[in-house]
Design a protein around this motif. Structure first.
Motif, mmCIF file in Angstrom:
data_model
loop_
_atom_site.group_PDB
_atom_site.id
_atom_site.type_symbol
_atom_site.label_atom_id
_atom_site.label_comp_id
_atom_site.label_asym_id
_atom_site.label_seq_id
_atom_site.Cartn_x
_atom_site.Cartn_y
_atom_site.Cartn_z
ATOM 1 N N ASN A 176 1.825 0.724 -4.342
ATOM 2 C CA ASN A 176 3.103 0.932 -5.015
ATOM 3 C C ASN A 176 3.618 -0.415 -5.502
ATOM 4 O O ASN A 176 3.409 -1.439 -4.828
ATOM 5 C CB ASN A 176 4.137 1.531 -4.054
ATOM 6 C CG ASN A 176 3.856 2.990 -3.748
ATOM 7 O OD1 ASN A 176 3.126 3.661 -4.464
ATOM 8 N ND2 ASN A 176 4.432 3.475 -2.666
ATOM 9 N N TYR A 177 4.322 -0.392 -6.640
ATOM 10 C CA TYR A 177 4.858 -1.617 -7.228
ATOM 11 C C TYR A 177 6.328 -1.411 -7.585
ATOM 12 O O TYR A 177 6.766 -0.278 -7.812
ATOM 13 C CB TYR A 177 4.095 -1.993 -8.507
ATOM 14 C CG TYR A 177 2.604 -2.118 -8.337
ATOM 15 C CD1 TYR A 177 2.024 -3.346 -8.009
ATOM 16 C CD2 TYR A 177 1.773 -1.017 -8.508
ATOM 17 C CE1 TYR A 177 0.647 -3.465 -7.857
ATOM 18 C CE2 TYR A 177 0.392 -1.128 -8.354
ATOM 19 C CZ TYR A 177 -0.158 -2.355 -8.023
ATOM 20 O OH TYR A 177 -1.515 -2.477 -7.875
ATOM 21 N N ALA A 178 7.048 -2.504 -7.660
ATOM 22 C CA ALA A 178 8.444 -2.425 -8.112
ATOM 23 C C ALA A 178 8.849 -3.743 -8.745
ATOM 24 O O ALA A 178 8.419 -4.814 -8.309
ATOM 25 C CB ALA A 178 9.378 -2.099 -6.954
ATOM 26 N N TYR B 107 9.828 1.314 -10.587
ATOM 27 C CA TYR B 107 8.661 1.401 -9.723
ATOM 28 C C TYR B 107 7.577 2.293 -10.328
ATOM 29 O O TYR B 107 7.837 3.157 -11.165
ATOM 30 C CB TYR B 107 9.068 1.911 -8.335
ATOM 31 C CG TYR B 107 9.987 3.104 -8.347
ATOM 32 C CD1 TYR B 107 9.472 4.405 -8.424
ATOM 33 C CD2 TYR B 107 11.367 2.949 -8.296
ATOM 34 C CE1 TYR B 107 10.308 5.502 -8.436
ATOM 35 C CE2 TYR B 107 12.213 4.047 -8.313
ATOM 36 C CZ TYR B 107 11.681 5.325 -8.378
ATOM 37 O OH TYR B 107 12.520 6.408 -8.412
ATOM 38 N N TRP B 108 6.358 2.061 -9.863
ATOM 39 C CA TRP B 108 5.208 2.819 -10.316
ATOM 40 C C TRP B 108 4.095 2.670 -9.280
ATOM 41 O O TRP B 108 4.251 1.978 -8.276
ATOM 42 C CB TRP B 108 4.746 2.352 -11.692
ATOM 43 C CG TRP B 108 4.228 0.936 -11.747
ATOM 44 C CD1 TRP B 108 2.927 0.521 -11.710
ATOM 45 C CD2 TRP B 108 5.026 -0.263 -11.834
ATOM 46 N NE1 TRP B 108 2.858 -0.848 -11.776
ATOM 47 C CE2 TRP B 108 4.121 -1.353 -11.862
ATOM 48 C CE3 TRP B 108 6.394 -0.514 -11.900
ATOM 49 C CZ2 TRP B 108 4.551 -2.682 -11.945
ATOM 50 C CZ3 TRP B 108 6.836 -1.830 -11.981
ATOM 51 C CH2 TRP B 108 5.924 -2.893 -12.006
ATOM 52 N N SER B 109 2.954 3.319 -9.522
ATOM 53 C CA SER B 109 1.885 3.359 -8.537
ATOM 54 C C SER B 109 0.541 3.354 -9.225
ATOM 55 O O SER B 109 0.427 3.737 -10.399
ATOM 56 C CB SER B 109 2.026 4.648 -7.711
ATOM 57 O OG SER B 109 1.730 4.456 -6.392
ATOM 58 N N SER C 158 6.131 7.226 -11.332
ATOM 59 C CA SER C 158 6.924 6.167 -11.951
ATOM 60 C C SER C 158 8.378 6.607 -12.038
ATOM 61 O O SER C 158 8.683 7.781 -12.231
ATOM 62 C CB SER C 158 6.401 5.851 -13.353
ATOM 63 O OG SER C 158 5.066 5.411 -13.307
ATOM 64 N N GLY C 159 9.276 5.644 -11.885
ATOM 65 C CA GLY C 159 10.684 5.982 -11.960
ATOM 66 C C GLY C 159 11.557 4.750 -11.859
ATOM 67 O O GLY C 159 11.070 3.620 -11.885
ATOM 68 N N LYS C 160 12.841 4.980 -11.742
ATOM 69 C CA LYS C 160 13.789 3.882 -11.587
ATOM 70 C C LYS C 160 15.028 4.408 -10.886
ATOM 71 O O LYS C 160 15.283 5.624 -10.853
ATOM 72 C CB LYS C 160 14.184 3.289 -12.928
ATOM 73 C CG LYS C 160 14.960 4.250 -13.826
ATOM 74 C CD LYS C 160 15.368 3.586 -15.134
ATOM 75 C CE LYS C 160 16.174 4.561 -15.998
ATOM 76 N NZ LYS C 160 16.618 3.938 -17.270
ATOM 77 N N PRO D 279 0.842 -1.202 0.000
ATOM 78 C CA PRO D 279 0.000 0.000 0.000
ATOM 79 C C PRO D 279 0.876 1.249 0.000
ATOM 80 O O PRO D 279 1.945 1.272 0.599
ATOM 81 C CB PRO D 279 -0.775 -0.115 1.325
ATOM 82 C CG PRO D 279 -0.686 -1.550 1.715
ATOM 83 C CD PRO D 279 0.627 -2.039 1.192
ATOM 84 N N HIS D 280 0.397 2.305 -0.677
ATOM 85 C CA HIS D 280 1.224 3.497 -0.742
ATOM 86 C C HIS D 280 0.829 4.559 0.272
ATOM 87 O O HIS D 280 1.469 5.614 0.351
ATOM 88 C CB HIS D 280 1.266 4.093 -2.146
ATOM 89 C CG HIS D 280 -0.064 4.497 -2.708
ATOM 90 N ND1 HIS D 280 -0.970 5.297 -2.059
ATOM 91 C CD2 HIS D 280 -0.639 4.210 -3.915
ATOM 92 C CE1 HIS D 280 -2.037 5.497 -2.823
ATOM 93 N NE2 HIS D 280 -1.866 4.845 -3.942
ATOM 94 N N GLY D 281 -0.214 4.326 1.079
ATOM 95 C CA GLY D 281 -0.600 5.326 2.060
ATOM 96 C C GLY D 281 -1.357 6.473 1.415
ATOM 97 O O GLY D 281 -1.939 6.330 0.333
#
Length: 260
Positions: free
Chosen positions: A232-234, A225-227, A213-215, A205-207
């Motif tokens: 949130n995901y990675a 990673y992205w959302s 998105s980035g790296k 969870p990202h709160g």
């Protein structure tokens, strides 16, 4: 299904995987409705994970002597038991006042213990490092079947994105592990190719606020990673590796499209 509130023993049995299917779903339904209790249970699951890791390492390096390692000495065990009892008392309070200050303070202590992360998705990188070695801690879910993995993940992450299918890139599913963050439960999905190279998919969870998105590159690894609206995901994979480059390119294309 019973409507009674889970007791402390019920929750501990859930953490120790001693409940049958009906009881497990009952507890998970309760935790989904009580975030403070869910965070405390996630902390217990982290403690259990650490104990498994310690015992695994002890088995790998144990000498011929009958003397137990320091962390398995009676004094150390008693200290851990005392600490766990204190945690249980805190949970008893949060079950009664799940939206009160007690639950918030208790999770702040857990947050300090886990360490605040200044770098995006540092927890995903650390999780990769833990589960990328030849001898890894036990996975909660061992499966090479994508449907089975999706069903397992959906128990904890409602409407979360399913792990990607990486078969076309030569990476097959190994399994998954449930962990914890300051925002709640997290999960790591492990893939491996025929050479033993591993890449991982991470969700948490990202709160209140999502993440762009980035790296970033760190310790010979690439974290991409992205959302979305909830999580949130990675994807974490080794750098300068011919087998992981196609996966990294595919993730880069996906995250770039999401940013448009």
């Amino acid at each position: 299904m019973t409507t009674r509130t889970p007791t402390e023993n019920d929750l501990l049995a859930y953490v120790d995987r001693q409940l049958d299917e009906t009881q497990r779903r009952w507890v998970e339904h309760y935790l989904a409705q009580h975030p403070a209790a869910a965070k405390t249970v996630a902390g217990w699951q982290t403690d259990t994970q650490r104990l498994r890791i310690a015992l695994t390492r002890a088995a790998d390096v144990a000498p011929a002597s009958d003397r137990a390692p320091p962390y398995l000495q009676p004094q150390a065990i008693r200290r851990r038991i005392q600490s766990r009892r204190q945690t249980r008392l805190a949970l008893a309070f949060t079950l009664l006042f799940s939206l009160g200050a007690g639950g918030i303070a208790g999770w702040q202590f857990h947050d300090m213990a886990m360490g605040r992360r200044a770098l995006p998705m540092e927890d995903a990188v650390r999780a990769y490092q833990l589960f990328s070695q030849d001898k890894t801690p036990v996975l909660d879910m061992v499966a090479d079947n994508r449907d089975a993995m999706n069903n397992w993940l959906s128990r904890y992450f409602i409407n979360g994105a399913s792990p990607p299918d990486l078969d076309a890139y030569g990476f097959t599913l190994v399994g998954g592990r449930l962990m914890a963050t300051e925002s709640g439960p997290s999960a790591l999905i492990v893939y491996q190719d025929r050479q033993g190279t591993r890449v991982t998919y991470y969700i948490r969870p990202h709160g209140p606020v999502g993440m762009k998105s980035g790296k970033r590159e760190t310790r010979s690894l690439l974290a991409q990673y992205w959302s979305d609206n909830q999580y949130n995901y990675a994807m974490v994979s080794p750098l300068n590796n011919s087998s992981t480059a196609p996966v990294q390119n595919a993730v880069a294309t996906y995250t770039a499209a999401r940013s448009l």
